[in-house]
Design a protein around this motif. Structure first.
Motif, PDB file in Angstrom:
ATOM      1  N   ALA A  16       0.837  -1.207   0.000  1.00 40.97           N
ATOM      2  CA  ALA A  16       0.000   0.000   0.000  1.00 40.97           C
ATOM      3  C   ALA A  16       0.865   1.248   0.000  1.00 40.97           C
ATOM      4  O   ALA A  16       0.597   2.222  -0.719  1.00 40.97           O
ATOM      5  CB  ALA A  16      -0.935  -0.006   1.199  1.00 40.97           C
ATOM      6  N   SER A  17       1.922   1.224   0.811  1.00 40.74           N
ATOM      7  CA  SER A  17       2.843   2.359   0.860  1.00 40.74           C
ATOM      8  C   SER A  17       3.517   2.572  -0.502  1.00 40.74           C
ATOM      9  O   SER A  17       3.664   3.702  -0.981  1.00 40.74           O
ATOM     10  CB  SER A  17       3.890   2.120   1.951  1.00 40.74           C
ATOM     11  N   PHE A  18       3.923   1.468  -1.134  1.00 37.48           N
ATOM     12  CA  PHE A  18       4.565   1.555  -2.450  1.00 37.48           C
ATOM     13  C   PHE A  18       3.581   2.083  -3.495  1.00 37.48           C
ATOM     14  O   PHE A  18       3.931   2.908  -4.345  1.00 37.48           O
ATOM     15  CB  PHE A  18       5.113   0.189  -2.870  1.00 37.48           C
ATOM     16  N   ALA A  19       2.336   1.635  -3.437  1.00 34.76           N
ATOM     17  CA  ALA A  19       1.320   2.110  -4.387  1.00 34.76           C
ATOM     18  C   ALA A  19       1.090   3.613  -4.203  1.00 34.76           C
ATOM     19  O   ALA A  19       0.991   4.365  -5.184  1.00 34.76           O
ATOM     20  CB  ALA A  19       0.021   1.338  -4.201  1.00 34.76           C
ATOM     21  N   HIS A  20       1.040   4.066  -2.965  1.00 37.43           N
ATOM     22  CA  HIS A  20       0.874   5.493  -2.684  1.00 37.43           C
ATOM     23  C   HIS A  20       2.087   6.279  -3.208  1.00 37.43           C
ATOM     24  O   HIS A  20       1.944   7.332  -3.830  1.00 37.43           O
ATOM     25  CB  HIS A  20       0.684   5.724  -1.178  1.00 37.43           C
ATOM     26  N   PHE A  21       3.279   5.756  -2.957  1.00 40.34           N
ATOM     27  CA  PHE A  21       4.510   6.391  -3.434  1.00 40.34           C
ATOM     28  C   PHE A  21       4.488   6.511  -4.964  1.00 40.34           C
ATOM     29  O   PHE A  21       4.825   7.553  -5.524  1.00 40.34           O
ATOM     30  CB  PHE A  21       5.728   5.587  -2.975  1.00 40.34           C
ATOM     31  N   THR A  22       4.081   5.479  -5.651  1.00 40.09           N
ATOM     32  CA  THR A  22       4.019   5.485  -7.113  1.00 40.09           C
ATOM     33  C   THR A  22       3.044   6.543  -7.614  1.00 40.09           C
ATOM     34  O   THR A  22       3.321   7.274  -8.563  1.00 40.09           O
ATOM     35  CB  THR A  22       3.607   4.095  -7.630  1.00 40.09           C
ATOM     36  N   VAL A  28       4.081  14.080  -9.341  1.00 40.02           N
ATOM     37  CA  VAL A  28       5.259  14.961  -9.391  1.00 40.02           C
ATOM     38  C   VAL A  28       5.790  15.046 -10.820  1.00 40.02           C
ATOM     39  O   VAL A  28       6.115  16.121 -11.320  1.00 40.02           O
ATOM     40  CB  VAL A  28       6.348  14.478  -8.406  1.00 40.02           C
ATOM     41  N   GLN A  29       5.894  13.893 -11.495  1.00 43.38           N
ATOM     42  CA  GLN A  29       6.374  13.888 -12.877  1.00 43.38           C
ATOM     43  C   GLN A  29       5.456  14.708 -13.784  1.00 43.38           C
ATOM     44  O   GLN A  29       5.926  15.446 -14.648  1.00 43.38           O
ATOM     45  CB  GLN A  29       6.483  12.458 -13.397  1.00 43.38           C
ATOM     46  N   ALA A  30       4.144  14.606 -13.593  1.00 47.94           N
ATOM     47  CA  ALA A  30       3.205  15.374 -14.401  1.00 47.94           C
ATOM     48  C   ALA A  30       3.387  16.871 -14.157  1.00 47.94           C
ATOM     49  O   ALA A  30       3.354  17.670 -15.098  1.00 47.94           O
ATOM     50  CB  ALA A  30       1.765  14.949 -14.082  1.00 47.94           C
ATOM     51  N   ARG A  31       3.610  17.244 -12.918  1.00 46.57           N
ATOM     52  CA  ARG A  31       3.825  18.662 -12.598  1.00 46.57           C
ATOM     53  C   ARG A  31       5.126  19.177 -13.211  1.00 46.57           C
ATOM     54  O   ARG A  31       5.179  20.290 -13.711  1.00 46.57           O
ATOM     55  CB  ARG A  31       3.839  18.875 -11.095  1.00 46.57           C
ATOM     56  N   ILE A  32       6.170  18.358 -13.175  1.00 47.66           N
ATOM     57  CA  ILE A  32       7.446  18.751 -13.780  1.00 47.66           C
ATOM     58  C   ILE A  32       7.276  18.944 -15.281  1.00 47.66           C
ATOM     59  O   ILE A  32       7.762  19.911 -15.858  1.00 47.66           O
ATOM     60  CB  ILE A  32       8.550  17.719 -13.461  1.00 47.66           C
ATOM     61  N   ARG A  33       6.572  18.025 -15.933  1.00 44.87           N
ATOM     62  CA  ARG A  33       6.325  18.165 -17.371  1.00 44.87           C
ATOM     63  C   ARG A  33       5.531  19.440 -17.648  1.00 44.87           C
ATOM     64  O   ARG A  33       5.791  20.146 -18.618  1.00 44.87           O
ATOM     65  CB  ARG A  33       5.589  16.942 -17.897  1.00 44.87           C
ATOM     66  N   ALA A  34       4.549  19.733 -16.808  1.00 45.77           N
ATOM     67  CA  ALA A  34       3.734  20.932 -17.008  1.00 45.77           C
ATOM     68  C   ALA A  34       4.577  22.197 -16.871  1.00 45.77           C
ATOM     69  O   ALA A  34       4.456  23.123 -17.667  1.00 45.77           O
ATOM     70  CB  ALA A  34       2.580  20.958 -16.009  1.00 45.77           C
ATOM     71  N   ILE A  35       5.442  22.226 -15.884  1.00 46.04           N
ATOM     72  CA  ILE A  35       6.280  23.407 -15.664  1.00 46.04           C
ATOM     73  C   ILE A  35       7.294  23.567 -16.785  1.00 46.04           C
ATOM     74  O   ILE A  35       7.554  24.662 -17.253  1.00 46.04           O
ATOM     75  CB  ILE A  35       6.984  23.328 -14.296  1.00 46.04           C
ATOM     76  N   SER A  36       7.866  22.469 -17.236  1.00 48.52           N
ATOM     77  CA  SER A  36       8.893  22.551 -18.277  1.00 48.52           C
ATOM     78  C   SER A  36       8.304  22.769 -19.649  1.00 48.52           C
ATOM     79  O   SER A  36       9.025  23.080 -20.586  1.00 48.52           O
ATOM     80  CB  SER A  36       9.745  21.280 -18.268  1.00 48.52           C
ATOM     81  N   GLY A  37       6.998  22.613 -19.809  1.00 52.44           N
ATOM     82  CA  GLY A  37       6.363  22.819 -21.097  1.00 52.44           C
ATOM     83  C   GLY A  37       6.522  21.644 -22.040  1.00 52.44           C
ATOM     84  O   GLY A  37       6.304  21.774 -23.235  1.00 52.44           O
ATOM     85  N   ASP A  38       6.913  20.474 -21.529  1.00 48.63           N
ATOM     86  CA  ASP A  38       7.042  19.286 -22.375  1.00 48.63           C
ATOM     87  C   ASP A  38       5.686  18.904 -22.948  1.00 48.63           C
ATOM     88  O   ASP A  38       4.637  19.314 -22.452  1.00 48.63           O
ATOM     89  CB  ASP A  38       7.583  18.102 -21.570  1.00 48.63           C
TER      90      ASP A  38
END
Length: 152
Positions: A16-22, A28-38
């Motif tokens: 459960a902890s691993f699923a939450h982490f994923t 986080v990855q989606a936010r980074i892509r949004a900020i970088s304009g990818d």
């Protein structure tokens, strides 16, 4: 697939902890892509880069030269030697002698008019000449120009 099989041997709380982490990492990855304009991200507007005072001086000099070129044989009607010499010296940060300052201001480097303006600007405290003969803007000129460029 091998990693999925290893998860089967984990205790339920760890899975459960691993699923939450994923899930969090995917966010986080989606936010980074949004900020970088990818691709796939939401572009984030960035404020424009503000030009430096020296870049402002260079832009003003270029515009003034363009106006004089458009005026062709009447270019002398659109000149302001003191302003252009001061801008040229400020832009080049004290790396110009008299001829270089006049050329940078688009004035005749061997003319007497430009040299008289330089002498007047030195006498009035807008320019200074170092021991090597190079011109620089005084603190008075730098303060005035920086204040002017902030208002542009």
């Amino acid at each position: 697939m091998m990693s999925d099989l290893r998860l089967l041997h984990w205790p339920e709380a760890d899975r459960a902890s691993f699923a939450h982490f994923t899930t969090v990492m995917a966010d986080v990855q989606a936010r980074i892509r949004a900020i970088s304009g990818d691709v796939g991200g939401v572009p984030v507007p960035r404020p424009p880069r503000m030009p430096t005072p020296q870049e402002c001086a260079a832009m003003i000099l270029k515009h003034r030269r363009d106006v004089r070129r458009l005026a062709d044989e009447d270019a002398d009607l659109f000149g302001d030697p003191a302003w252009e010499i001061t801008l040229a010296v400020f832009h080049m940060s004290g790396k110009l002698d008299d001829a270089g300052a006049l050329e940078a201001a688009d004035l005749a480097p061997d003319g007497t008019v430009g040299r008289r303006w330089i002498a007047l600007l030195i006498r009035r405290g807008w320019l200074a000449r170092d021991e090597g003969g190079y011109l620089s803007a005084t603190a008075r000129a730098e303060t005035a120009l920086q204040s002017y460029f902030k208002r542009l």
